[in-house]
Design a protein around this motif. Structure first.
Motif, short mmCIF file in Angstrom:
data_model
loop_
_atom_site.label_atom_id
_atom_site.label_comp_id
_atom_site.label_asym_id
_atom_site.label_seq_id
_atom_site.Cartn_x
_atom_site.Cartn_y
_atom_site.Cartn_z
N ASP A 1 0.81 -1.22 0.00
CA ASP A 1 0.00 0.00 0.00
C ASP A 1 0.84 1.27 0.00
OD1 ASP A 1 -2.49 -1.35 0.05
OD2 ASP A 1 -2.23 -1.76 2.20
N PHE A 2 2.15 1.13 -0.05
CA PHE A 2 3.00 2.31 -0.04
C PHE A 2 2.91 3.07 -1.36
CE2 PHE A 2 7.04 4.59 -0.46
CZ PHE A 2 7.10 5.24 0.76
N VAL A 3 2.73 2.34 -2.46
CA VAL A 3 2.66 2.95 -3.79
C VAL A 3 1.24 2.83 -4.33
CG1 VAL A 3 3.57 2.87 -6.13
CG2 VAL A 3 5.06 2.37 -4.20
N PRO A 4 0.62 3.91 -4.80
CA PRO A 4 -0.77 3.86 -5.27
C PRO A 4 -0.89 3.28 -6.68
CG PRO A 4 0.06 6.07 -5.55
CD PRO A 4 1.16 5.30 -4.87
N LEU A 5 -0.36 2.09 -6.86
CA LEU A 5 -0.29 1.48 -8.18
C LEU A 5 -0.55 -0.01 -8.04
CD1 LEU A 5 0.67 1.98 -11.22
CD2 LEU A 5 2.90 1.18 -10.45
N ILE A 6 -1.21 -0.60 -9.05
CA ILE A 6 -1.44 -2.04 -9.09
C ILE A 6 -0.91 -2.56 -10.42
CG2 ILE A 6 -3.17 -3.89 -9.05
CD1 ILE A 6 -5.04 -1.81 -7.66
N SER A 7 -0.07 -3.58 -10.35
CA SER A 7 0.41 -4.27 -11.54
C SER A 7 -0.15 -5.69 -11.51
CB SER A 7 1.94 -4.33 -11.56
OG SER A 7 2.49 -3.04 -11.70
N MET A 8 -0.78 -6.09 -12.59
CA MET A 8 -1.36 -7.42 -12.66
C MET A 8 -0.90 -8.10 -13.95
SD MET A 8 -5.31 -8.70 -12.17
CE MET A 8 -5.97 -8.18 -13.75
N ARG A 9 -0.60 -9.38 -13.84
CA ARG A 9 -0.26 -10.18 -15.00
C ARG A 9 -1.07 -11.45 -14.97
NH1 ARG A 9 3.53 -10.35 -18.99
NH2 ARG A 9 4.12 -12.40 -19.82
N PHE A 10 -1.48 -11.90 -16.15
CA PHE A 10 -2.25 -13.14 -16.23
C PHE A 10 -1.89 -13.85 -17.53
CE2 PHE A 10 -4.71 -9.58 -17.81
CZ PHE A 10 -5.15 -9.98 -19.05
N SER A 11 -2.12 -15.15 -17.55
CA SER A 11 -1.87 -15.90 -18.78
C SER A 11 -2.88 -17.02 -18.90
CB SER A 11 -0.45 -16.47 -18.79
OG SER A 11 -0.30 -17.49 -17.83
N PHE A 12 -3.19 -17.33 -20.14
CA PHE A 12 -4.04 -18.47 -20.48
C PHE A 12 -3.18 -19.49 -21.20
CE2 PHE A 12 -6.95 -14.88 -20.21
CZ PHE A 12 -8.02 -15.40 -19.48
N LYS A 13 -3.03 -20.67 -20.62
CA LYS A 13 -2.20 -21.70 -21.22
C LYS A 13 -2.76 -22.09 -22.59
CE LYS A 13 0.78 -23.42 -19.47
NZ LYS A 13 2.22 -23.03 -19.55
N GLY A 14 -1.86 -22.34 -23.51
CA GLY A 14 -2.26 -22.71 -24.87
C GLY A 14 -1.34 -22.08 -25.89
N GLY A 15 -1.49 -20.79 -26.10
CA GLY A 15 -0.60 -20.04 -26.97
C GLY A 15 -0.68 -20.43 -28.43
N SER A 16 0.37 -20.07 -29.17
CA SER A 16 0.36 -20.29 -30.61
C SER A 16 0.47 -21.77 -30.98
CB SER A 16 1.48 -19.51 -31.29
OG SER A 16 2.74 -19.88 -30.77
N ALA A 17 0.83 -22.62 -30.02
CA ALA A 17 0.80 -24.07 -30.29
C ALA A 17 -0.62 -24.54 -30.56
CB ALA A 17 1.39 -24.85 -29.12
N GLN A 18 -1.60 -23.73 -30.19
CA GLN A 18 -3.00 -24.05 -30.43
C GLN A 18 -3.53 -23.50 -31.75
OE1 GLN A 18 -5.17 -25.96 -28.47
NE2 GLN A 18 -3.29 -26.53 -27.37
N ASP A 19 -2.69 -22.79 -32.51
CA ASP A 19 -3.15 -22.27 -33.80
C ASP A 19 -3.69 -23.41 -34.67
OD1 ASP A 19 -2.27 -19.82 -32.97
OD2 ASP A 19 -0.69 -19.61 -34.48
N PRO A 20 -4.92 -23.31 -35.17
CA PRO A 20 -5.46 -24.38 -36.01
C PRO A 20 -4.67 -24.51 -37.31
CG PRO A 20 -7.21 -22.90 -35.25
CD PRO A 20 -5.90 -22.24 -34.95
N SER A 21 -4.70 -25.69 -37.88
CA SER A 21 -4.02 -25.92 -39.16
C SER A 21 -4.54 -24.96 -40.21
CB SER A 21 -4.27 -27.37 -39.62
OG SER A 21 -3.70 -27.60 -40.88
N GLY A 22 -3.62 -24.31 -40.90
CA GLY A 22 -3.99 -23.35 -41.94
C GLY A 22 -4.31 -21.97 -41.42
N LYS A 23 -4.26 -21.79 -40.08
CA LYS A 23 -4.53 -20.49 -39.46
C LYS A 23 -3.33 -20.03 -38.63
CE LYS A 23 -8.84 -20.49 -40.94
NZ LYS A 23 -9.39 -19.49 -41.90
N ASP A 24 -2.14 -20.41 -39.08
CA ASP A 24 -0.93 -20.03 -38.35
C ASP A 24 -0.90 -18.52 -38.12
OD1 ASP A 24 -0.53 -22.62 -39.03
OD2 ASP A 24 1.49 -22.35 -39.84
N GLY A 25 -0.61 -18.12 -36.88
CA GLY A 25 -0.54 -16.71 -36.55
C GLY A 25 -1.78 -16.15 -35.90
N ILE A 26 -2.81 -16.97 -35.69
CA ILE A 26 -4.06 -16.43 -35.16
C ILE A 26 -3.91 -15.98 -33.72
CG2 ILE A 26 -4.98 -18.70 -34.43
CD1 ILE A 26 -7.75 -17.67 -35.31
N ALA A 27 -3.14 -16.71 -32.89
CA ALA A 27 -2.94 -16.29 -31.51
C ALA A 27 -2.22 -14.95 -31.46
CB ALA A 27 -2.16 -17.35 -30.73
N ASN A 28 -1.18 -14.82 -32.26
CA ASN A 28 -0.43 -13.57 -32.30
C ASN A 28 -1.29 -12.42 -32.81
OD1 ASN A 28 2.16 -11.99 -32.31
ND2 ASN A 28 1.72 -11.93 -34.50
#
Length: 436
Positions: A45-72
């Motif tokens: 509480d010393f600094v009036p700032l909030i930093s948040m990070r989150f991630s959803f497992k999967g990423g570009s390895a989940q790009d469907p065939s023929g749709k390379d680059g969709i996650a990006n």
């Protein structure tokens, strides 16, 4: 962003950097929202700032065939309109509340970060909730962001190191998703539609593949409410396609002839997973071999003693479905064979004899002492580290245990780790002028 908000945000960022030492020492609390979303919080509480990070497992390895680059591509569109706000209105409101928001994708996850002033938290969270749950994927932003990605791809097609990296990835990974271009190809990007993006978002954004951490001026109770507001209405389970472990194509050489002032050399050996019992012996061995910036064997032999390269070293690369030890340098083309032989000799020496007791002691001191500087030097870095610790299932007490884990490694364990990995014939990439 108004001038007053900009000044307040800048001051908060400076204060966060100055006060991070006590911030990371605060207890890491596990927060569970009313809807069951689990997250880690370092409250400061010393600094009036909030930093948040989150991630959803999967990423570009989940790009469907023929749709390379969709996650990006999708990561460039979350702040380009959501809910009832088009791109211009969304960006204007984000600017008005003084928040920073960004998204990115790698092979294994789609990640997001947000930094906000604590007294403007509610308005910033409203925008984040819209971006996460109701991205619009309007055609004009799709076309604009796609054009930017395509321009980058076309520019990189003339870069010899990019060309070589793609060929090397194909040789290393074969048909595995890691062998694809995460940014996609011109032809695959052109096929991606609004419906493709909406479907990919629905399949990949869920509560069961979500990891969240925050650092800053927010109570556990308020953070729990924030979690449900942003993530509580997502589907319970993601619809991810199974991804097999990559089998690295070692014991082969990929050469890319290109007229360059220098020749780049990369060597790939097997690595270890983060959960492997041998991780810390390998971690220490790699530091001594090439991971230490100015103290490693490879740096000393290639740079300090012979002046063959500006930099030379090694790194441990770990992904969800792959691990590797990678050695790399760049040297004068007419001395590339000499440099490659030196790298091989140093690897062979480490595999045969391991490190000395003195090297082990010095490596432990550095690896223990540098952790805070490398991982906990800002609120955003702490949030990112906490997400990584959750992803790797290392526990909230890992930061406290880490020094003991390193210091308990014996010389015999490091020698055994070196023999286990470095007696393998590596994959080699050479990029430079043709050899005469």
């Amino acid at each position: 962003m108004s001038a007053s908000i900009m000044k307040r945000f800048a001051a908060a960022v400076v204060l966060a950097a100055i006060t991070i030492a006590p911030a990371y020492a605060v207890e890491i609390k596990e927060v569970v929202s009313p809807k069951g979303i689990r997250a880690w919080l370092v409250q400061d509480d010393f600094v009036p700032l909030i930093s948040m990070r989150f991630s959803f497992k999967g990423g570009s390895a989940q790009d469907p065939s023929g749709k390379d680059g969709i996650a990006n591509l999708m990561t460039g569109l979350f702040d380009e309109g959501a809910g009832d706000l088009d791109s211009e209105k969304f960006q204007q409101q984000l600017d008005d509340v003084g928040a920073e928001m960004s998204f990115s994708a790698d092979d294994d996850a789609i990640s997001g970060t947000v930094r906000m002033l604590s007294d403007r938290r509610d308005a910033a969270v409203d925008l984040l909730a819209l971006a996460v749950n109701k991205p619009r994927f309007d055609q004009a932003p799709i076309d604009r962001i796609r054009q930017q990605v395509v321009a980058g791809i076309k520019a990189s097609e003339r870069d010899p190191n990019t060309i070589a990296g793609r060929k090397f990835a194909e040789a290393l990974y074969g048909s595995h998703p890691y062998g694809r271009q995460s940014e996609g190809k011109v032809e695959t990007l052109g096929t991606i539609t609004h419906d493709d993006l909406a479907t990919f978002h629905k399949r990949n954004f869920a509560r069961d593949n979500l990891i969240v951490a925050a650092v800053g001026s927010i109570s556990p109770e308020d953070f729990a409410a924030l979690l449900d507001k942003v993530f509580g209405d997502l589907p319970e389970k993601a619809q991810l396609e199974p991804v097999s472990d990559a089998k690295l194509g070692l014991d082969r050489t990929t050469r890319v002839d290109y007229v360059l002032p220098q020749t780049s050399i990369s060597m790939v050996y097997p690595g270890v997973r983060r959960q492997d019992p041998d991780f810390f012996p390998v971690f220490i061995m790699n530091h001594i071999l090439g991971g230490g910036t100015f103290s490693s064997r490879i740096y000393n032999e290639v740079r300090e003693k012979r002046g063959l390269a500006y930099s030379a070293g090694s790194t441990l690369a770990t992904k969800d479905h792959m691990s590797a030890l990678i050695i790399s340098t760049a040297t004068r083309a007419d001395r590339s064979n000499e440099t490659l032989q030196i790298l091989k000799d140093e690897v062979a020496r480490m595999a045969k004899d391991g490190p000395t007791e003195e090297e082990l002691v010095e490596a432990k001191k550095y690896l223990v002492g540098s952790y805070a500087v490398n991982n906990l030097d800002s609120s955003s870095a702490v949030a990112s580290t906490l997400v990584g610790l959750q992803d790797q299932k290392l526990g909230r007490d890992y930061i406290d245990r880490r020094a003991d884990l390193i210091n308990s490694v014996t010389l015999e364990q490091v020698k055994a780790a070196a023999q286990k990995l470095l007696l393998t014939s590596p994959a080699v990439l050479i990029v430079g002028p043709p050899q005469s």
